[in-house]
Scaffold this motif. Structure first.
Motif, PDB file in Angstrom:
ATOM      1  N   THR A   1       3.028   7.122   1.972  1.00 50.01           N
ATOM      2  CA  THR A   1       2.927   6.424   0.683  1.00 50.01           C
ATOM      3  C   THR A   1       3.818   7.154  -0.309  1.00 50.01           C
ATOM      4  O   THR A   1       3.761   8.390  -0.409  1.00 50.01           O
ATOM      5  CB  THR A   1       1.450   6.425   0.208  1.00 50.01           C
TER       6      THR A   1
ATOM      7  N   ARG B   1       2.764   7.192   8.852  1.00 48.66           N
ATOM      8  CA  ARG B   1       2.115   6.459   7.746  1.00 48.66           C
ATOM      9  C   ARG B   1       2.353   7.242   6.462  1.00 48.66           C
ATOM     10  O   ARG B   1       1.882   8.366   6.321  1.00 48.66           O
ATOM     11  CB  ARG B   1       0.626   6.313   8.039  1.00 48.66           C
TER      12      ARG B   1
ATOM     13  N   GLN C   1      -1.598  -1.728   4.832  1.00 48.07           N
ATOM     14  CA  GLN C   1      -2.242  -0.405   4.865  1.00 48.07           C
ATOM     15  C   GLN C   1      -1.971   0.333   6.169  1.00 48.07           C
ATOM     16  O   GLN C   1      -2.066   1.557   6.231  1.00 48.07           O
ATOM     17  CB  GLN C   1      -3.747  -0.542   4.626  1.00 48.07           C
TER      18      GLN C   1
ATOM     19  N   THR D   1      -4.170   5.859   0.191  1.00 48.78           N
ATOM     20  CA  THR D   1      -4.709   4.503  -0.011  1.00 48.78           C
ATOM     21  C   THR D   1      -6.102   4.615  -0.640  1.00 48.78           C
ATOM     22  O   THR D   1      -6.431   3.889  -1.578  1.00 48.78           O
ATOM     23  CB  THR D   1      -4.773   3.735   1.335  1.00 48.78           C
TER      24      THR D   1
ATOM     25  N   ALA E   1       0.655   2.795   5.494  1.00 50.55           N
ATOM     26  CA  ALA E   1       0.463   3.732   4.374  1.00 50.55           C
ATOM     27  C   ALA E   1      -0.399   4.927   4.757  1.00 50.55           C
ATOM     28  O   ALA E   1      -1.171   4.869   5.723  1.00 50.55           O
ATOM     29  CB  ALA E   1      -0.170   2.988   3.204  1.00 50.55           C
TER      30      ALA E   1
ATOM     31  N   ASP F   1      -4.404  -5.337   6.277  1.00 54.17           N
ATOM     32  CA  ASP F   1      -3.132  -5.407   6.998  1.00 54.17           C
ATOM     33  C   ASP F   1      -3.164  -6.575   7.958  1.00 54.17           C
ATOM     34  O   ASP F   1      -4.221  -7.137   8.239  1.00 54.17           O
ATOM     35  CB  ASP F   1      -2.781  -4.078   7.692  1.00 54.17           C
TER      36      ASP F   1
ATOM     37  N   ALA G   1       0.817  -1.221   0.000  1.00 58.42           N
ATOM     38  CA  ALA G   1       0.000   0.000   0.000  1.00 58.42           C
ATOM     39  C   ALA G   1       0.848   1.267   0.000  1.00 58.42           C
ATOM     40  O   ALA G   1       0.362   2.344  -0.317  1.00 58.42           O
ATOM     41  CB  ALA G   1      -0.941  -0.006   1.200  1.00 58.42           C
ATOM     42  N   ARG G   2       2.143   1.152   0.344  1.00 59.51           N
ATOM     43  CA  ARG G   2       3.013   2.345   0.339  1.00 59.51           C
ATOM     44  C   ARG G   2       3.556   2.624  -1.051  1.00 59.51           C
ATOM     45  O   ARG G   2       4.071   3.703  -1.324  1.00 59.51           O
ATOM     46  CB  ARG G   2       4.176   2.153   1.322  1.00 59.51           C
TER      47      ARG G   2
ATOM     48  N   LEU H   1      -4.375  -3.988  -1.295  1.00 54.49           N
ATOM     49  CA  LEU H   1      -3.366  -3.018  -0.832  1.00 54.49           C
ATOM     50  C   LEU H   1      -2.972  -3.392   0.590  1.00 54.49           C
ATOM     51  O   LEU H   1      -3.611  -2.993   1.564  1.00 54.49           O
ATOM     52  CB  LEU H   1      -3.924  -1.588  -0.905  1.00 54.49           C
TER      53      LEU H   1
ATOM     54  N   PRO I   1      -3.444   6.965   4.733  1.00 56.95           N
ATOM     55  CA  PRO I   1      -4.825   6.542   4.443  1.00 56.95           C
ATOM     56  C   PRO I   1      -5.495   7.328   3.309  1.00 56.95           C
ATOM     57  O   PRO I   1      -6.304   6.776   2.561  1.00 56.95           O
ATOM     58  CB  PRO I   1      -5.562   6.738   5.763  1.00 56.95           C
TER      59      PRO I   1
ATOM     60  N   PRO J   1      -8.246  -2.661   0.923  1.00 58.97           N
ATOM     61  CA  PRO J   1      -7.069  -2.488   1.794  1.00 58.97           C
ATOM     62  C   PRO J   1      -7.024  -3.589   2.853  1.00 58.97           C
ATOM     63  O   PRO J   1      -8.074  -4.107   3.243  1.00 58.97           O
ATOM     64  CB  PRO J   1      -7.358  -1.140   2.449  1.00 58.97           C
TER      65      PRO J   1
END
Ligand code: G4P
Length: 336
Positions: free
Chosen positions: A271, A269, A60, A68, A63, A87, A33-34, A57, A65, A85
């Motif tokens: 991305t 977090r 998450q 995302t 990442a 995790d 997701a990143r 993804l 949000p 998404p």
């Protein structure tokens, strides 16, 4: 320097997926997701062409949000594609995954027509972790050693829902330089295939422009957006005591700290790419790649002429615009 990394077994993996794909209803691709663009595998898209695709993804939790959500919109706008998404903290990820697969292949289900799903992903994206959670027990070892081949396995999620793990690793040829750096930063690329300092500088370049506050709070620094990447790496090394003889900063150690902190989420977090940025990088990468290919072809042609395997062209080729300027019909030259 662009990062190139080939974990091996590619040919076998490609063949195995191509054989398996006939009996597959949905292809699940785990993305980081990143870096959702860079962690996608264009080669997979070619082999699985025509099959509905679920983009997961993953990671998450690490990442941004908002980004995302933008990537989910981007994928969900494509036909035959859904995205969700995920995790590792989700104890029951199966529900969302199963629902998304049924939405993509509504004609499958029930004992007579079980849903058959192939799960793929580049190294370190969290595939083993997800599979272990889906299985409900630790069946495959997880770890950060990129490129470890695993045997194909079938995981029964429900009586009418089978998940097939891809055998081996399918790694794309990296034509986008930025993707190489992002993949290395994420832990997808083998340790010996990249220079930590270079990757850390690229990472800092992006992070200081987009997530300066994460860097400032982690390393107790101010004004990072206005610093050069080199100054910033040095300042981080100094703050964290990564010093060598004469009080100089050990830049390799500082780079390792930055990369480690990014991987563990200690910078916040974040991305490293938006759909728009990635599209732009891809366009530039494809253009460069095409130019490189033209040069390679010309060198190969010259070699074959030298070896007299093909005849020398009668007269040098001229680009269309040269001919056009000499009075030829330009439309004719460019229309074929
Ligand atoms: P792979 O099979 O795709 O190669 O990846 P794997 O599951 O081995 O996961 C790679 C690393 O990513 C592991 O960390 C794993 O714990 C971590 N991971 C997987 N999913 C998530 C997630 O959703 N969020 C976060 N934050 N991390 C995730 P590791 O430190 O290399 O190993 P371990 O010490 O956790 O075993």
């Amino acid at each position: 320097m662009a990062i190139q990394w080939f974990p091996g077994h590619m040919h076998l993996t490609r063949k195995a997926i191509a054989e398996r794909i006939k009996d597959i209803d949905v292809v699940v691709e785990l993305l980081d997701a990143r870096l959702p663009g860079s962690s996608a595998n264009p080669m997979l898209a070619q082999i699985t062409k025509g099959k509905p695709a679920l983009k997961v993804l993953n990671k998450q939790d690490l990442a941004d949000p908002v980004r995302t959500a933008a990537w989910l919109d981007y994928f969900n706008a494509q036909s035959d594609v859904r995205a969700l998404p995920l995790d590792a903290s989700m104890s029951t990820p199966a529900k969302a995954l199963v629902a998304a697969c049924h939405a993509l292949a509504p004609n499958r289900g029930g004992m007579a027509k079980p849903m058959r799903v192939l799960i793929c992903g580049i190294p370190n994206v969290g595939k083993s972790t997800l599979i272990n959670t889906l299985k409900g027990k630790r069946a495959a070892k997880t770890g950060d050693e990129a490129g470890v081949t695993k045997l194909e396995q079938r995981i029964t999620i429900a009586d009418d829902f089978y998940l097939y793990d891809t055998p081996g690793v399918l790694w794309p040829r990296i034509i986008v330089a930025k993707s190489g750096y992002n993949l290395a930063a994420s832990g997808a690329v083998g340790r010996n295939a990249f220079d930590e300092e270079e990757v850390a500088l690229e990472l800092l370049d992006y992070v200081r422009q987009h997530y300066a506050e994460g860097l400032e709070s982690r390393y107790k620094l101010t004004g990072v957006a206005g610093q050069t990447d080199e100054e910033l790496l040095e300042a981080i090394g100094r703050k964290r005591g990564a010093l060598q003889g004469g009080g100089k900063v050990n830049l390799t150690k500082a780079a390792e700290i930055v990369i480690h902190d990014f991987r563990s989420g200690s910078l916040g977090r974040l991305t490293l790419e938006t759909p728009e940025e990635f599209a732009e990088w891809l366009r530039a990468g494809e253009k460069l790649d095409a130019e490189r290919q033209i040069k390679k072809d010309a060198i190969e042609e010259a070699r074959l002429i030298r070896l007299k395997k093909i005849p020398r062209p009668q007269k040098p080729r001229e680009p269309a615009y040269v001919k056009g300027s000499q009075g030829d019909d330009l439309d004719d030259e460019t229309s074929d």
